[in-house]
Design a protein around this motif. Structure first.
Motif, PDB file in Angstrom:
ATOM      1  N   LEU A  12      44.933  38.049  35.561  1.00 26.65           N
ATOM      2  CA  LEU A  12      44.398  39.141  36.491  1.00 26.65           C
ATOM      3  C   LEU A  12      43.237  38.681  37.275  1.00 26.65           C
ATOM      4  O   LEU A  12      43.438  39.019  38.525  1.00 26.65           O
ATOM      5  CB  LEU A  12      44.012  40.348  35.426  1.00 26.65           C
ATOM      6  N   ASN A  14      42.155  36.241  38.345  1.00 34.28           N
ATOM      7  CA  ASN A  14      42.457  34.983  39.288  1.00 34.28           C
ATOM      8  C   ASN A  14      43.698  35.433  40.303  1.00 34.28           C
ATOM      9  O   ASN A  14      44.132  34.635  41.250  1.00 34.28           O
ATOM     10  CB  ASN A  14      43.058  33.735  38.802  1.00 34.28           C
ATOM     11  N   GLY A  15      44.265  36.681  40.062  1.00 32.92           N
ATOM     12  CA  GLY A  15      45.220  37.333  40.915  1.00 32.92           C
ATOM     13  C   GLY A  15      46.759  36.736  40.752  1.00 32.92           C
ATOM     14  O   GLY A  15      47.539  36.769  41.655  1.00 32.92           O
ATOM     15  N   THR A  16      46.909  36.219  39.921  1.00 30.73           N
ATOM     16  CA  THR A  16      48.196  35.742  39.317  1.00 30.73           C
ATOM     17  C   THR A  16      49.031  36.701  38.939  1.00 30.73           C
ATOM     18  O   THR A  16      50.368  36.751  39.291  1.00 30.73           O
ATOM     19  CB  THR A  16      48.187  34.460  38.187  1.00 30.73           C
ATOM     20  N   ASP A  18      49.400  41.360  38.826  1.00 34.91           N
ATOM     21  CA  ASP A  18      48.820  42.656  39.281  1.00 34.91           C
ATOM     22  C   ASP A  18      48.431  43.626  38.202  1.00 34.91           C
ATOM     23  O   ASP A  18      47.545  44.444  38.740  1.00 34.91           O
ATOM     24  CB  ASP A  18      50.023  43.385  39.954  1.00 34.91           C
ATOM     25  N   LYS A  36      33.859  36.592  40.310  1.00 39.83           N
ATOM     26  CA  LYS A  36      34.955  36.476  41.336  1.00 39.83           C
ATOM     27  C   LYS A  36      35.072  37.614  42.372  1.00 39.83           C
ATOM     28  O   LYS A  36      35.927  37.568  43.212  1.00 39.83           O
ATOM     29  CB  LYS A  36      36.233  36.274  40.499  1.00 39.83           C
ATOM     30  N   VAL A  38      35.472  40.684  41.675  1.00 43.65           N
ATOM     31  CA  VAL A  38      37.036  41.677  41.292  1.00 43.65           C
ATOM     32  C   VAL A  38      36.524  42.720  40.498  1.00 43.65           C
ATOM     33  O   VAL A  38      35.576  42.583  39.554  1.00 43.65           O
ATOM     34  CB  VAL A  38      37.850  40.552  40.752  1.00 43.65           C
ATOM     35  N   THR A 189      43.666  46.709  36.099  1.00 47.69           N
ATOM     36  CA  THR A 189      44.323  46.047  37.420  1.00 47.69           C
ATOM     37  C   THR A 189      42.966  45.663  37.904  1.00 47.69           C
ATOM     38  O   THR A 189      41.835  45.947  37.530  1.00 47.69           O
ATOM     39  CB  THR A 189      44.812  47.304  38.321  1.00 47.69           C
ATOM     40  N   SER A 192      44.851  45.075  43.157  1.00 47.11           N
ATOM     41  CA  SER A 192      46.100  44.575  43.706  1.00 47.11           C
ATOM     42  C   SER A 192      46.521  45.387  44.820  1.00 47.11           C
ATOM     43  O   SER A 192      46.370  46.878  44.930  1.00 47.11           O
ATOM     44  CB  SER A 192      47.337  44.578  42.608  1.00 47.11           C
ATOM     45  N   SER A 193      46.965  44.736  46.012  1.00 47.45           N
ATOM     46  CA  SER A 193      47.501  45.367  47.051  1.00 47.45           C
ATOM     47  C   SER A 193      49.122  45.796  46.797  1.00 47.45           C
ATOM     48  O   SER A 193      49.748  46.435  47.717  1.00 47.45           O
ATOM     49  CB  SER A 193      47.664  44.663  48.369  1.00 47.45           C
ATOM     50  N   ASN A 194      49.279  45.434  45.701  1.00 49.36           N
ATOM     51  CA  ASN A 194      51.286  45.815  45.393  1.00 49.36           C
ATOM     52  C   ASN A 194      51.274  47.440  45.503  1.00 49.36           C
ATOM     53  O   ASN A 194      50.730  48.269  44.623  1.00 49.36           O
ATOM     54  CB  ASN A 194      51.526  45.198  44.060  1.00 49.36           C
TER      55      ASN A 194
END
Length: 225
Positions: A12, A14-16, A18, A36, A38, A189, A192-194
């Protein structure tokens, strides 16, 4: 994707991925996210009991929170001190940053758990690594997990779940809050831009989603009936 809790938080941060479904983060995982840049957002989606268990032949049926703390600091070392038969307590722990270990630290409050038992494991690099020894069902052992993961072992008749402060961990005592070691678990979360993430979380907190949470074996946040 299924993984351990530490791997899920790494994915999460590391952005792997969402979104992950997990116990709350450890201090180290919060720090990792901060480093990071985040921000972790935790949305409760269900409740779970943190349980302690022993070999089914162990006559001890329950412990107080203080007795658990005393066992895991090492100030109580024999079952006879907590109402059992004489025998050294083998107190297993879980790997650092796992959901269960993070929860143990919460139960311990400001008390430091003693060093965890270690075992030597052959590594993939052909060497030997020393890592935390997970629960082995020896006659004098004690271990812990979340109820969901312990349920199968209970059904096999191998272990007994302990009452804590006189309350048995089950759906009813989790729901009404009488079992003292209850934890929320989360949809987590990290910005995420999803566009589907928000809608998905809305759904899992709806009556339909909460029914699924219950069918999976957890206790829902809302009454899904």
């Amino acid at each position: 994707m299924a993984s351990t809790t530490p791997q899920a938080y790494e994915n999460l941060i590391n952005g792997t991925v969402d979104i992950i479904f997990a116990a709350g983060p450890s201090e180290e995982q919060r720090e990792m996210a901060k480093n990071k840049g985040v921000e972790l957002t935790l949305t409760p989606i269900g409740k779970e009991a943190f349980v302690f268990f022993v070999n089914a032949a162990n006559p001890v049926t329950g412990l107080t929170t203080k007795q658990i703390q005393d066992i895991y600091t090492g100030s109580v070392t024999d079952w006879s001190e907590v109402g059992g038969k004489p025998g050294a307590i083998q107190a297993f722990q879980r790997p650092e940053n796992s959901g269960s270990q993070t929860m143990l630290l919460k139960v311990m409050g400001n008390k430091q758990p003693m060093a965890a038992p270690k075992e030597d494991i052959a590594s993939g690099m052909g060497g030997i690594i020393s890592q935390t020894a997970d629960y082995k069902n020896y006659k004098n052992a004690i271990g812990y997990s979340f109820l969901y993961f312990a349920t199968e072992m209970v059904q096999n008749g191998n272990i007994r779940l302990l009452e804590v402060d006189g309350v048995k961990p089950d759906k009813k005592s989790i729901r009404d809050g009488t079992y003292p070691l209850t934890a929320e678990f989360y949809a987590v979360t990290a910005g995420s831009s999803n566009p589907h993430v928000g809608r998905f979380i809305e759904w899992i907190r709806s009556a339909q989603g909460q029914t699924l949470v219950e069918q999976t074996g957890y206790t829902p946040m809302i009454d899904s009936h």
